[in-house]
Scaffold this motif. Structure first.
Motif, PDB file in Angstrom:
ATOM      1  N   THR A  60       0.848  -1.187   0.000  1.00 28.66           N
ATOM      2  CA  THR A  60       0.000   0.000   0.000  1.00 28.66           C
ATOM      3  C   THR A  60       0.894   1.252   0.000  1.00 28.66           C
ATOM      4  O   THR A  60       2.111   1.162   0.222  1.00 28.66           O
ATOM      5  CB  THR A  60      -0.877   0.057   1.264  1.00 28.66           C
ATOM      6  N   LYS A  61       0.280   2.392  -0.211  1.00 30.48           N
ATOM      7  CA  LYS A  61       1.028   3.656  -0.209  1.00 30.48           C
ATOM      8  C   LYS A  61       1.743   3.854   1.128  1.00 30.48           C
ATOM      9  O   LYS A  61       2.913   4.220   1.179  1.00 30.48           O
ATOM     10  CB  LYS A  61       0.068   4.815  -0.476  1.00 30.48           C
ATOM     11  N   SER A  62       1.046   3.590   2.240  1.00 32.21           N
ATOM     12  CA  SER A  62       1.665   3.813   3.558  1.00 32.21           C
ATOM     13  C   SER A  62       2.786   2.809   3.833  1.00 32.21           C
ATOM     14  O   SER A  62       3.806   3.156   4.439  1.00 32.21           O
ATOM     15  CB  SER A  62       0.622   3.784   4.674  1.00 32.21           C
ATOM     16  N   GLU A  63       2.634   1.558   3.366  1.00 36.63           N
ATOM     17  CA  GLU A  63       3.707   0.564   3.546  1.00 36.63           C
ATOM     18  C   GLU A  63       4.938   0.955   2.731  1.00 36.63           C
ATOM     19  O   GLU A  63       6.074   0.848   3.204  1.00 36.63           O
ATOM     20  CB  GLU A  63       3.203  -0.821   3.130  1.00 36.63           C
ATOM     21  N   LYS A  64       4.707   1.420   1.515  1.00 38.12           N
ATOM     22  CA  LYS A  64       5.817   1.852   0.660  1.00 38.12           C
ATOM     23  C   LYS A  64       6.556   3.029   1.311  1.00 38.12           C
ATOM     24  O   LYS A  64       7.784   3.091   1.304  1.00 38.12           O
ATOM     25  CB  LYS A  64       5.257   2.239  -0.717  1.00 38.12           C
ATOM     26  N   GLU A  65       5.781   3.939   1.906  1.00 40.02           N
ATOM     27  CA  GLU A  65       6.401   5.100   2.558  1.00 40.02           C
ATOM     28  C   GLU A  65       7.217   4.701   3.784  1.00 40.02           C
ATOM     29  O   GLU A  65       8.250   5.303   4.060  1.00 40.02           O
ATOM     30  CB  GLU A  65       5.330   6.138   2.915  1.00 40.02           C
ATOM     31  N   ILE A  66       6.755   3.670   4.513  1.00 39.46           N
ATOM     32  CA  ILE A  66       7.544   3.160   5.648  1.00 39.46           C
ATOM     33  C   ILE A  66       8.922   2.708   5.161  1.00 39.46           C
ATOM     34  O   ILE A  66       9.953   3.039   5.740  1.00 39.46           O
ATOM     35  CB  ILE A  66       6.802   2.000   6.362  1.00 39.46           C
ATOM     36  N   LEU A  67       8.938   1.945   4.056  1.00 41.47           N
ATOM     37  CA  LEU A  67      10.206   1.453   3.504  1.00 41.47           C
ATOM     38  C   LEU A  67      11.085   2.612   3.031  1.00 41.47           C
ATOM     39  O   LEU A  67      12.278   2.658   3.325  1.00 41.47           O
ATOM     40  CB  LEU A  67       9.945   0.499   2.341  1.00 41.47           C
ATOM     41  N   LEU A  68      10.496   3.553   2.297  1.00 45.94           N
ATOM     42  CA  LEU A  68      11.282   4.650   1.712  1.00 45.94           C
ATOM     43  C   LEU A  68      11.808   5.597   2.781  1.00 45.94           C
ATOM     44  O   LEU A  68      12.962   6.019   2.732  1.00 45.94           O
ATOM     45  CB  LEU A  68      10.430   5.417   0.698  1.00 45.94           C
ATOM     46  N   ARG A  69      10.964   5.930   3.760  1.00 50.42           N
ATOM     47  CA  ARG A  69      11.377   6.906   4.780  1.00 50.42           C
ATOM     48  C   ARG A  69      12.197   6.275   5.900  1.00 50.42           C
ATOM     49  O   ARG A  69      13.273   6.738   6.237  1.00 50.42           O
ATOM     50  CB  ARG A  69      10.143   7.577   5.403  1.00 50.42           C
ATOM     51  N   GLU A  70      11.641   5.192   6.483  1.00 50.29           N
ATOM     52  CA  GLU A  70      12.232   4.646   7.709  1.00 50.29           C
ATOM     53  C   GLU A  70      13.380   3.688   7.434  1.00 50.29           C
ATOM     54  O   GLU A  70      14.353   3.659   8.171  1.00 50.29           O
ATOM     55  CB  GLU A  70      11.153   3.965   8.552  1.00 50.29           C
ATOM     56  N   GLN A  71      13.253   2.888   6.367  1.00 53.35           N
ATOM     57  CA  GLN A  71      14.316   1.902   6.125  1.00 53.35           C
ATOM     58  C   GLN A  71      15.410   2.464   5.227  1.00 53.35           C
ATOM     59  O   GLN A  71      16.586   2.329   5.519  1.00 53.35           O
ATOM     60  CB  GLN A  71      13.709   0.637   5.506  1.00 53.35           C
ATOM     61  N   ILE A  72      15.008   3.113   4.132  1.00 49.30           N
ATOM     62  CA  ILE A  72      16.001   3.619   3.181  1.00 49.30           C
ATOM     63  C   ILE A  72      16.435   5.036   3.528  1.00 49.30           C
ATOM     64  O   ILE A  72      17.585   5.408   3.339  1.00 49.30           O
ATOM     65  CB  ILE A  72      15.432   3.526   1.740  1.00 49.30           C
ATOM     66  N   GLY A  73      15.506   5.843   4.041  1.00 44.90           N
ATOM     67  CA  GLY A  73      15.879   7.172   4.539  1.00 44.90           C
ATOM     68  C   GLY A  73      15.934   8.271   3.495  1.00 44.90           C
ATOM     69  O   GLY A  73      16.813   9.134   3.538  1.00 44.90           O
ATOM     70  N   VAL A  74      14.990   8.263   2.531  1.00 47.28           N
ATOM     71  CA  VAL A  74      14.966   9.355   1.550  1.00 47.28           C
ATOM     72  C   VAL A  74      14.474  10.634   2.234  1.00 47.28           C
ATOM     73  O   VAL A  74      13.799  10.581   3.254  1.00 47.28           O
ATOM     74  CB  VAL A  74      14.087   9.015   0.320  1.00 47.28           C
ATOM     75  N   ASP A  75      14.822  11.771   1.639  1.00 48.92           N
ATOM     76  CA  ASP A  75      14.448  13.054   2.239  1.00 48.92           C
ATOM     77  C   ASP A  75      13.001  13.420   1.966  1.00 48.92           C
ATOM     78  O   ASP A  75      12.353  14.066   2.793  1.00 48.92           O
ATOM     79  CB  ASP A  75      15.363  14.176   1.707  1.00 48.92           C
ATOM     80  N   ASP A  76      12.510  13.039   0.788  1.00 48.98           N
ATOM     81  CA  ASP A  76      11.160  13.458   0.428  1.00 48.98           C
ATOM     82  C   ASP A  76      10.522  12.442  -0.517  1.00 48.98           C
ATOM     83  O   ASP A  76      11.226  11.796  -1.302  1.00 48.98           O
ATOM     84  CB  ASP A  76      11.215  14.835  -0.249  1.00 48.98           C
ATOM     85  N   ILE A  77       9.198  12.312  -0.423  1.00 46.99           N
ATOM     86  CA  ILE A  77       8.446  11.434  -1.330  1.00 46.99           C
ATOM     87  C   ILE A  77       7.371  12.276  -2.008  1.00 46.99           C
ATOM     88  O   ILE A  77       6.580  12.944  -1.341  1.00 46.99           O
ATOM     89  CB  ILE A  77       7.769  10.270  -0.567  1.00 46.99           C
ATOM     90  N   VAL A  78       7.377  12.253  -3.326  1.00 48.00           N
ATOM     91  CA  VAL A  78       6.336  12.936  -4.096  1.00 48.00           C
ATOM     92  C   VAL A  78       5.488  11.847  -4.742  1.00 48.00           C
ATOM     93  O   VAL A  78       5.980  11.057  -5.542  1.00 48.00           O
ATOM     94  CB  VAL A  78       6.953  13.858  -5.181  1.00 48.00           C
ATOM     95  N   SER A  79       4.200  11.782  -4.353  1.00 48.10           N
ATOM     96  CA  SER A  79       3.332  10.709  -4.847  1.00 48.10           C
ATOM     97  C   SER A  79       1.948  11.283  -5.179  1.00 48.10           C
ATOM     98  O   SER A  79       0.979  11.051  -4.469  1.00 48.10           O
ATOM     99  CB  SER A  79       3.214   9.611  -3.779  1.00 48.10           C
ATOM    100  N   PRO A  80       1.869  12.053  -6.269  1.00 48.88           N
ATOM    101  CA  PRO A  80       0.588  12.696  -6.604  1.00 48.88           C
ATOM    102  C   PRO A  80      -0.414  11.696  -7.165  1.00 48.88           C
ATOM    103  O   PRO A  80      -0.052  10.599  -7.585  1.00 48.88           O
ATOM    104  CB  PRO A  80       0.989  13.724  -7.671  1.00 48.88           C
ATOM    105  N   LEU A  81      -1.666  12.088  -7.156  1.00 47.12           N
ATOM    106  CA  LEU A  81      -2.697  11.264  -7.777  1.00 47.12           C
ATOM    107  C   LEU A  81      -2.415  11.138  -9.267  1.00 47.12           C
ATOM    108  O   LEU A  81      -2.034  12.111  -9.918  1.00 47.12           O
ATOM    109  CB  LEU A  81      -4.078  11.898  -7.565  1.00 47.12           C
TER     110      LEU A  81
END
Length: 294
Positions: A60-81
């Motif tokens: 899901t979007k929130s699961e993907k964000e957990i991986l990108l932010r918390e595990q990989i540590g990117v600075d920003d995520i842009v995910s528009p509709l």
């Protein structure tokens, strides 16, 4: 996003697997040049759009964000509709989204990346737009593992077969679900094995029905657990697939809380039992199997 220049990784990134991480790591590597590291990604249901509904999305979007932010540590995520940019030409996407909105100085993508209306533009065109609009483009080659290319479709197949160990290798981290605990029918309590129920999202891939050895994160504490994925064939009337987890040695109310469950290995297929006593005996055996694995 301010005036800081950005290295941006582009992709759907369903699963955030080894191949995706190579693209994202290329953006992260640009921090040494003073750039912030961003990910531009598409909504998970773009997987359904691409496959005509044939493939469920992995995360899901929130699961993907957990991986990108918390595990990989990117600075920003842009995910528009998807609707907000799917009509843009390749040139408009490069100029409006990458340059103006994200401030891209360095753009990373896989060699099969497609963008713009009807996915009519690819990596080669992106390089040409980069020359015009002032950003570098780094095309990252596919990643091979075990003799073949790592892909989301390969991982989906492994998950559907219950081959969680192989899927985890390609994902480079344990497959997990992160979802709110919903109210169940409390059958588990009546047979001394309280469980938490979690629904899969609409359109999300449901891995092979059966019992898995898992680890559950409860308030930062990781505890061994056993998870049944399926439709509870022993219980009348329950037909929506869900994940039902018994956290070994834990007692406490988690209803309404968001809980992460990581899958480690497949124990057995889902079965229908003749009675709750048979079910209870099997759950005991499953718990023993999960403890032996961990």
């Amino acid at each position: 996003m301010g005036s800081k220049k950005t290295a941006v990784a582009l992709g759907l990134f369903d699963g955030v697997h080894l191949g995706h991480r190579a693209v994202i790591n290329a953006a992260l590597a640009q921090r040494k040049n003073g750039l912030s590291a961003s990910v531009f990604t598409f909504e998970p249901d773009c997987v359904l759009r691409k496959s005509g509904g044939a493939s469920g999305y992995i995360y899901t979007k929130s699961e993907k964000e957990i991986l990108l932010r918390e595990q990989i540590g990117v600075d920003d995520i842009v995910s528009p509709l998807f609707e907000s940019f799917c009509g843009l030409t390749g040139e408009e996407f490069a100029q409006e989204i990458l340059c103006r909105q994200i401030g891209a100085a360095h753009v990373c993508c896989g060699n099969d990346f497609r963008f713009g209306k009807n996915a009519a533009w690819g990596a080669q065109e992106l390089m040409e737009f980069g020359k015009r609009f002032g950003f570098e483009v780094e095309v990252v080659g596919a990643v091979e593992y075990g003799g073949s290319i790592v892909s989301s479709s390969r991982i989906r197949e492994l998950l559907l077969n219950g081959d969680i160990a192989s899927a985890n290798e390609l994902l480079d981290s344990a497959y997990f679900i992160s979802a709110e605990v919903t109210d169940g029918n409390h059958i588990g309590r009546t047979i001394d094995f309280p469980t938490i129920n979690q629904d899969f999202a609409e359109g999300q891939l449901v891995l092979r029905y059966g019992v898995y050895s898992t680890l559950t994160n409860v308030g930062g504490k990781v505890l061994p657990s056993v998870t049944n994925v399926g439709v509870k064939p022993t219980i009348e009337g329950v037909r929506r697939p869900l994940a039902e987890t018994h956290i070994i040695g834990y007692s406490g109310d988690l209803y309404g809380k968001n809980v992460d469950v990581c899958f480690k290995s497949f124990i057995r297929p889902e079965m229908k039992f003749g009675s709750l006593d048979e079910l209870k005996a099997q759950i005991k055996a499953d718990i023993q199997a999960a403890v032996n694995i961990s």
